[in-house]
Each structure stands twice: as structure tokens, then as C-alpha cells.
Design an enzyme around this catalytic site. Structure first.
Site, mmCIF file in Angstrom:
data_model
loop_
_atom_site.group_PDB
_atom_site.id
_atom_site.type_symbol
_atom_site.label_atom_id
_atom_site.label_comp_id
_atom_site.label_asym_id
_atom_site.label_seq_id
_atom_site.Cartn_x
_atom_site.Cartn_y
_atom_site.Cartn_z
ATOM 1 N N LYS A 10 0.503 -1.860 -0.346
ATOM 2 C CA LYS A 10 -0.344 0.191 -0.289
ATOM 3 C C LYS A 10 0.791 0.909 -0.201
ATOM 4 O O LYS A 10 2.244 0.688 0.248
ATOM 5 C CB LYS A 10 -1.040 0.140 1.340
ATOM 6 C CG LYS A 10 -2.066 -0.878 1.287
ATOM 7 C CD LYS A 10 -2.585 -0.998 2.287
ATOM 8 C CE LYS A 10 -4.204 -1.631 2.209
ATOM 9 N NZ LYS A 10 -5.568 -1.714 3.545
ATOM 10 N N TYR A 50 -12.694 -1.925 -3.742
ATOM 11 C CA TYR A 50 -12.971 -1.618 -3.055
ATOM 12 C C TYR A 50 -14.647 -1.767 -3.066
ATOM 13 O O TYR A 50 -14.922 -1.438 -1.643
ATOM 14 C CB TYR A 50 -12.021 -0.920 -1.728
ATOM 15 C CG TYR A 50 -10.567 -0.862 -0.634
ATOM 16 C CD1 TYR A 50 -10.563 -1.963 -0.330
ATOM 17 C CD2 TYR A 50 -9.796 -0.404 -1.609
ATOM 18 C CE1 TYR A 50 -9.547 -2.726 -0.157
ATOM 19 C CE2 TYR A 50 -8.278 -0.768 -0.969
ATOM 20 C CZ TYR A 50 -8.311 -1.771 -0.732
ATOM 21 O OH TYR A 50 -6.528 -2.578 0.267
ATOM 22 N N PHE A 58 -15.405 3.304 6.732
ATOM 23 C CA PHE A 58 -14.292 3.993 6.391
ATOM 24 C C PHE A 58 -14.027 3.535 4.694
ATOM 25 O O PHE A 58 -12.390 4.115 4.163
ATOM 26 C CB PHE A 58 -13.034 2.785 7.156
ATOM 27 C CG PHE A 58 -13.025 1.787 6.329
ATOM 28 C CD1 PHE A 58 -13.115 0.462 5.041
ATOM 29 C CD2 PHE A 58 -14.211 0.485 7.248
ATOM 30 C CE1 PHE A 58 -13.214 -0.260 5.089
ATOM 31 C CE2 PHE A 58 -13.746 -1.004 7.403
ATOM 32 C CZ PHE A 58 -13.638 -1.447 6.173
ATOM 33 N N ASN A 113 -1.964 -0.017 7.596
ATOM 34 C CA ASN A 113 -1.721 -1.316 7.207
ATOM 35 C C ASN A 113 -0.487 -2.173 6.471
ATOM 36 O O ASN A 113 -0.635 -3.198 6.424
ATOM 37 C CB ASN A 113 -2.558 -2.144 7.827
ATOM 38 C CG ASN A 113 -3.770 -2.411 6.858
ATOM 39 O OD1 ASN A 113 -3.717 -2.159 5.794
ATOM 40 N ND2 ASN A 113 -4.753 -2.979 6.826
ATOM 41 N N HIS A 116 -2.065 -5.120 1.122
ATOM 42 C CA HIS A 116 -3.968 -5.591 1.108
ATOM 43 C C HIS A 116 -3.182 -7.635 0.674
ATOM 44 O O HIS A 116 -2.116 -7.675 0.451
ATOM 45 C CB HIS A 116 -4.210 -5.370 -0.294
ATOM 46 C CG HIS A 116 -5.986 -6.663 -0.561
ATOM 47 N ND1 HIS A 116 -6.868 -6.025 -0.176
ATOM 48 C CD2 HIS A 116 -5.076 -6.855 -1.791
ATOM 49 C CE1 HIS A 116 -7.160 -7.095 -0.211
ATOM 50 N NE2 HIS A 116 -6.945 -6.897 -1.750
ATOM 51 N N GLU A 127 -9.767 -9.470 -7.987
ATOM 52 C CA GLU A 127 -8.767 -8.684 -7.856
ATOM 53 C C GLU A 127 -7.284 -9.256 -8.537
ATOM 54 O O GLU A 127 -7.153 -8.290 -9.309
ATOM 55 C CB GLU A 127 -8.506 -8.891 -6.033
ATOM 56 C CG GLU A 127 -8.987 -8.662 -4.946
ATOM 57 C CD GLU A 127 -8.983 -8.771 -3.985
ATOM 58 O OE1 GLU A 127 -8.028 -9.343 -3.724
ATOM 59 O OE2 GLU A 127 -9.952 -7.974 -3.522
HETATM 60 N N1 UDP Z 1 -9.792 -0.642 7.248
HETATM 61 C C1 UDP Z 1 -9.907 0.683 7.441
HETATM 62 N N2 UDP Z 1 -10.874 0.684 9.078
HETATM 63 C C2 UDP Z 1 -11.439 -0.480 9.326
HETATM 64 C C3 UDP Z 1 -11.210 -1.306 8.501
HETATM 65 C C4 UDP Z 1 -10.226 -1.505 7.714
HETATM 66 O O1 UDP Z 1 -9.021 1.499 7.414
HETATM 67 O O2 UDP Z 1 -12.329 -0.505 10.398
HETATM 68 C C5 UDP Z 1 -8.732 -0.331 5.901
HETATM 69 C C6 UDP Z 1 -8.457 -1.394 5.710
HETATM 70 O O3 UDP Z 1 -7.349 -1.012 5.265
HETATM 71 C C7 UDP Z 1 -8.134 -2.271 5.700
HETATM 72 C C8 UDP Z 1 -9.137 -2.082 4.290
HETATM 73 O O4 UDP Z 1 -9.822 -1.455 4.725
HETATM 74 O O5 UDP Z 1 -7.215 -3.222 5.049
HETATM 75 C C9 UDP Z 1 -9.544 -3.356 3.697
HETATM 76 O O6 UDP Z 1 -10.563 -4.197 5.090
HETATM 77 P P1 UDP Z 1 -11.283 -5.693 5.401
HETATM 78 O O7 UDP Z 1 -11.947 -5.471 6.489
HETATM 79 O O8 UDP Z 1 -10.484 -6.055 3.900
HETATM 80 O O9 UDP Z 1 -9.605 -5.818 5.983
HETATM 81 P P2 UDP Z 1 -8.479 -6.477 5.190
HETATM 82 O O10 UDP Z 1 -8.672 -8.223 4.639
HETATM 83 O O11 UDP Z 1 -7.416 -5.658 4.130
HETATM 84 O O12 UDP Z 1 -7.588 -7.629 6.735
HETATM 85 MG MG MG Z 2 -9.993 -7.674 2.838
#
Ligand code: UDP
Ligand code: MG
Length: 138
Positions: A10, A50, A58, A113, A116, A127
């Protein structure tokens, strides 16, 4: 069976120059990089990628973040790649991620974080073609 998953370094981790260390972790954990490119998404492209999160609180902040700078997108191949890469990434929130995971090492907060990864075969099937043509995967 060999499986493919989509991985993204990212904008936070590209900007902090941690991409090389992350790629090293992928290779040392047995993943083959069968496609790789650098990209800079527009906000609209990030929103399409997304789309599954469009109702989440978010969504707007996430898609602004994902379009703030360049990313490195990869297709990884390995036995059980989807689940194994999710384990190597660690929990979404770096504070909750286990020691030694990519997000624990390089993530800043629940949004920024570092990486992805596809969460299922269905998401990988959406994807991977979002970024790569089959001919680009070698
Ligand atoms: N994210 C965020 N706040 C949240 C949850 C997710 O900003 O409370 C962001 C974070 O960058 C995350 C992405 O949205 O990686 C996609 O969320 P997902 O729940 O799919 O998490 P992931 O699969 O990336 O662990
Ligand atoms: Mg995810």
C-alpha cells in the site's frame, strides 16, 4: 493445489521504502511472484477495487489513502496461497497482528496497514484480473 492471490504493497509502505523488505518476506515464505507492477490509482479506481466495502464507514477514507501515492501490485503463487498470505500479513489492525507478520512490522494503524491480500478464491478472482491480463502472469 497451486493457488494465486493478489497482494498490494500500500502507499504507506511504498512511501516509507519498506517494499523491498516486504518482497523479501514473500519470497522467503515460499511465494512465487508471477506478476508485478507499480501503479498509482485514482480515487475512482480505488473505489472500484474496494467496491465490496462501499457501505462501510471507512470506505471514503480508505479509498483516499489507497490513491494518495504509488502502490506495488503482485500476483503470488503457492500451495494454499490465499490463506498462507493472509497469515503472513497478520490482522487488519497492526496492533492486533502477531509478531513477525508484515502488518505488525510495517503497519501504522488499522487503515495504514502496509499490505492488502485477497481474502477468498472469489475475491482473488475479482482482484487479479482487475490489475493483470493472463498473459502478464508468468
Ligand atoms: N480499514 C479501515 N478501517 C477499518 C477496517 C478496515 O480503514 O475499520 C481499511 C484497512 O486498510 C483494511 C481495508 O480497509 O486493510 C480493507 O478492510 P478489510 O476488512 O477487508 O481488511 P483486510 O482484508 O485488508 O484485512
Ligand atoms: Mg479484505
Amino acid at each position: 493445489m497451486l493457488e494465486r492471490t493478489l497482494a498490494i504493497i500500500k502507499p504507506d509502505a511504498v512511501a516509507s521504502k519498506n517494499a523491498g523488505k516486504i518482497i523479501d518476506m514473500l519470497e522467503s515464505n515460499g511465494f512465487s511472484i508471477i506478476g508485478m507492477k507499480k501503479a498509482h490509482l485514482t480515487k475512482e479506481q480505488a473505489k472500484k477495487f474496494y467496491i465490496v466495502h462501499k457501505e462501510r464507514p471507512f470506505y471514503d477514507s480508505l479509498t483516499t489513502f489507497m490513491s494518495e501515492g504509488p502502490i506495488i501490485v503482485m500476483v503470488l503463487e503457492k500451495e494454499n496461497a490465499i490463506e498462507d498470505y493472509r497469515k503472513l500479513m497478520g490482522a487488519t489492525n497492526p496492533e492486533e497482528a502477531e509478531e513477525g507478520t508484515i502488518r505488525k512490522m510495517f503497519g501504522t494503524n488499522i487503515e495504514r496497514n502496509a499490505v492488502h491480500g485477497s481474502d477468498s478464491k472469489e475475491s482473488a478472482n475479482f482482484e487479479i484480473p482487475f490489475f493483470f491480463n493472463e498473459l502478464e502472469l508468468v
